[in-house]
Design an enzyme around this catalytic site. Structure first.
Site, PDB file in Angstrom:
ATOM      1  NE  ARG A  33      -4.264  -1.429   0.097  1.00 13.12           N
ATOM      2  CZ  ARG A  33      -4.433  -2.478  -0.682  1.00 13.12           C
ATOM      3  NH1 ARG A  33      -3.454  -2.849  -1.508  1.00 13.12           N
ATOM      4  NH2 ARG A  33      -5.563  -3.171  -0.648  1.00 13.12           N
ATOM      5  CG  HIS A  58      -2.943  -0.294  -6.875  1.00 14.37           C
ATOM      6  ND1 HIS A  58      -3.428   0.408  -5.810  1.00 14.37           N
ATOM      7  CD2 HIS A  58      -2.930  -1.604  -6.479  1.00 14.37           C
ATOM      8  CE1 HIS A  58      -3.692  -0.415  -4.807  1.00 14.37           C
ATOM      9  NE2 HIS A  58      -3.390  -1.646  -5.194  1.00 14.37           N
TER      10      HIS A  58
END
EC number: 1.1.1.79
Length: 312
Positions: A227, A275
């Site tokens: 993250r 991502h």
């Protein structure tokens, strides 16, 4: 039996059809605002509070490996999901293989000095460089869950020295295990390539900061696959400028999409992807969800349930 489905970007009609094929005795519907009809299970990603609040569900399935968005919402809206309702995450569903591909390709990219050769190419310089040895290219994995274990397994085949760091000690063949904050320094000081696969919890936010980076060997590399909030981006850039870090590969960021004004875009030793390191594979996800629902209905043991206190 009724299932409600919500995802802001997935093709809901496809998912509804595929789920009903996998669970022929179940009716699946896409949830839309104002839908308060009963349901037994919910399949969600970043759901609105009103979708889940007040429902007597048997379980909720997050359509990804992380549940931080749901848990974050629960911090401010505890009424969204009763504590008695089990919350599940996708355990692997094809993500393990994707993480293996990403991690191995990047470690080999750095090990074979392809970034250095690209820099020489940009200057039209023909110059063979000294090779690195595996012994000096120890890989350390922060986070020892399913994805961390998969990455370690794949890198082991390439002969790199491996170490992992997590909340509790692991017994992985061929991998040095470090556990807890008291062993973090020992884990870091011999880690040439740091791979982050930690869960997003209150304890891990901002963990990759100046203090941590300074404990790595000089000319280390950072690969963030977890993250964006794990990394202090200003500290990362400072470590690159000072030479403490030789390079960074980032798949996740503190703000996504990454703002155009971010200096990360323009740094010559930062590579990035948007991502995509491990995305939800629909067929594998549906197989896991349908199997788990059937197990729950039969009262059998299941895997993948989230410990809300730990955050994963």
């Amino acid at each position: 039996m009724e299932i409600i489905f919500y995802h802001p970007t997935f093709n809901a009609a496809w998912w509804v059809n595929a789920l009903e094929k996998a669970l022929p005795h179940v009716r699946v519907r896409e949830w839309k605002a104002g839908d308060n009809s009963p349901a037994d299970y919910a399949l969600v990603w970043q759901p609105p509070v009103e979708m889940l609040a007040g429902r007597r569900l048997k379980a909720v399935f997050a359509l990804g490996a992380g549940v931080d968005s749901i848990l974050s919402e629960l911090n401010t809206h505890p009424e969204m999901l009763d504590a008695s309702i089990p919350l599940f995450r996708l355990e692997d569903t094809g993500m393990g293989l994707q993480m293996q591909e990403y991690a191995v390709s990047q470690v080999l990219h750095w090990f074979r000095r392809f970034d250095d050769y690209q820099a020489l190419k940009n200057q039209a310089i023909w110059k063979p460089l000294p090779e690195y040895t595996r012994e000096e290219f120890s890989v350390g994995i922060m986070g020892a869950g399913i994805l961390g274990s998969k990455v370690a397994e794949s890198l082991q085949a390439w002969g790199f020295p491996l170490r992992c760091w997590s909340r509790s000690r692991k017994s992985w063949p061929g991998v040095e295990s470090y556990a807890g904050r008291e062993e973090l320094d020992a884990f870091l000081n011999q880690t040439r390539v740091l791979i982050n696969l930690l869960p997003n919890t209150a304890q891990t936010v901002g963990i990759i900061n100046r203090e941590l980076l300074n404990k790595l060997p000089d000319s280390a590399y950072v690969l963030n696959l977890a993250r964006g909030v794990h990394v202090n981006e200003a500290d990362l850039l400072a470590a690159l400028e000072s030479g403490k870090l030789k390079g960074a590969m980032l798949d996740v960021f503190s703000q996504e999409p990454l703002p155009q004004e971010s200096p990360l875009w323009r740094h010559s030793r930062v590579a990035m992807t948007p991502h995509i390191a491990a995305v939800t594979r629909p067929a594998e996800a549906i197989e896991y969800i349908s199997r788990t629902i059937n197990q729950l209905e039969r009262g059998e043991p299941v895997t993948g349930q989230v410990d809300r206190a730990r955050g994963y």
